[in-house]
Structure formats: structure tokens, C-alpha cells
Design a protein around this motif. Sequence first.
Motif, mmCIF file in Angstrom:
data_model
loop_
_atom_site.group_PDB
_atom_site.id
_atom_site.type_symbol
_atom_site.label_atom_id
_atom_site.label_comp_id
_atom_site.label_asym_id
_atom_site.label_seq_id
_atom_site.Cartn_x
_atom_site.Cartn_y
_atom_site.Cartn_z
ATOM 1 N N SER A 114 -46.117 -46.582 -93.956
ATOM 2 C CA SER A 114 -45.798 -46.939 -92.665
ATOM 3 C C SER A 114 -46.484 -48.286 -92.217
ATOM 4 O O SER A 114 -46.422 -48.419 -90.910
ATOM 5 N N GLY A 115 -47.396 -48.858 -92.799
ATOM 6 C CA GLY A 115 -48.091 -49.899 -92.611
ATOM 7 C C GLY A 115 -49.444 -49.374 -91.928
ATOM 8 O O GLY A 115 -50.223 -50.503 -91.443
ATOM 9 N N GLY A 116 -49.927 -48.610 -91.938
ATOM 10 C CA GLY A 116 -51.005 -47.966 -91.625
ATOM 11 C C GLY A 116 -52.142 -48.267 -92.728
ATOM 12 O O GLY A 116 -52.960 -47.408 -93.363
ATOM 13 N N SER A 117 -52.327 -49.554 -93.031
ATOM 14 C CA SER A 117 -53.365 -49.927 -94.057
ATOM 15 C C SER A 117 -54.724 -49.224 -93.866
ATOM 16 O O SER A 117 -55.733 -49.529 -93.884
ATOM 17 N N PHE A 148 -36.328 -45.905 -103.609
ATOM 18 C CA PHE A 148 -36.650 -46.325 -102.252
ATOM 19 C C PHE A 148 -37.809 -45.828 -101.712
ATOM 20 O O PHE A 148 -38.762 -46.348 -101.344
ATOM 21 N N PHE A 149 -37.925 -44.512 -101.974
ATOM 22 C CA PHE A 149 -39.403 -43.907 -101.342
ATOM 23 C C PHE A 149 -40.335 -44.138 -102.323
ATOM 24 O O PHE A 149 -41.546 -44.219 -101.782
ATOM 25 N N VAL A 150 -40.146 -44.406 -103.661
ATOM 26 C CA VAL A 150 -41.244 -44.895 -104.502
ATOM 27 C C VAL A 150 -41.859 -46.066 -104.080
ATOM 28 O O VAL A 150 -43.053 -46.390 -103.916
ATOM 29 N N ILE A 151 -40.902 -46.946 -103.842
ATOM 30 C CA ILE A 151 -41.299 -48.390 -103.226
ATOM 31 C C ILE A 151 -42.006 -48.483 -102.017
ATOM 32 O O ILE A 151 -42.946 -49.066 -101.691
ATOM 33 N N TYR A 152 -41.567 -47.720 -101.055
ATOM 34 C CA TYR A 152 -42.012 -47.253 -99.759
ATOM 35 C C TYR A 152 -43.449 -46.912 -99.697
ATOM 36 O O TYR A 152 -44.315 -47.320 -99.292
ATOM 37 N N TYR A 153 -43.639 -45.776 -100.697
ATOM 38 C CA TYR A 153 -44.976 -45.235 -100.757
ATOM 39 C C TYR A 153 -45.959 -46.272 -101.462
ATOM 40 O O TYR A 153 -47.220 -46.258 -101.007
ATOM 41 N N LEU A 154 -45.597 -47.172 -102.376
ATOM 42 C CA LEU A 154 -46.398 -48.047 -103.181
ATOM 43 C C LEU A 154 -46.869 -49.193 -102.285
ATOM 44 O O LEU A 154 -47.810 -49.827 -102.587
ATOM 45 N N SER A 155 -45.712 -49.581 -101.482
ATOM 46 C CA SER A 155 -46.096 -50.756 -100.581
ATOM 47 C C SER A 155 -46.865 -50.401 -99.247
ATOM 48 O O SER A 155 -46.991 -51.419 -98.379
ATOM 49 N N GLY A 156 -47.300 -48.922 -98.903
ATOM 50 C CA GLY A 156 -48.444 -48.722 -98.287
ATOM 51 C C GLY A 156 -47.759 -48.040 -97.063
ATOM 52 O O GLY A 156 -48.528 -47.686 -95.931
#
Length: 102
Positions: free
Chosen positions: A99-102, A89-97
Motif C-alpha cells: 500500500s505504499g508504506g515503504s 495482480f496480488f503478486v505484483i501488488y505485493y512485490l511493488s511494496g
Amino acid sequence: MGTRADEMLENENNRLLDTVRAKVSMMKSVSLSIGQEVRSQNRGLHDMSGDFDSSSGLLDGTINRLNHMTRSGNTRFLCYIVAFVVCVFFVIYYLSGGSGGS
């Protein structure tokens, strides 16, 4: 003079009749298009229903296996699985950007 008035009324009726025919033809075309769209949407909903049914079966099997594992007393293996899921979960969260701060 009465025939001229009758002829004018007949021409007016023919013109209005042509207008009504054109509108009926247009409404028929729209209703046929709506019918095709409804059939297409129904096929999509039917396919989606089958997908949800298969997903439900998969989830039921997974829940049953987890219940069996917890009853068997193999808690260390269960902890490894939970840790693995959290890490993924954390790896996917990290890879997807993040907290949304692109």
C-alpha cells in the motif's frame, strides 16, 4: 554644424540597426529551434499513435477470444483465467511494496 548633427544621427541609426539585426538573428535562431522541437514532438506523437493502434488491435483480439470462450460454455476455464489474473495482480501488488508504506 549641420553635417555633425547628421553624422551623429547616422551613427545612432547604425547602432540601432545593429541592435535590431542582433535581435532578429536571435529570434531566427529561437524560431528554428522551436521548429526542430515541433518536428521531433510530431515524430514522437506519430510513433505513439502507431503503438496505440497496435495495442487496440491486440485488445480487440483478446476481447473477441473471451467472447467466443464465454459463448462456447467453457466457464470453468474462464474461472481459472480470472483466478490467475487476480493472483498475478496480488503478486505484483505485493512485490511493488503493497500500500505504499515503504
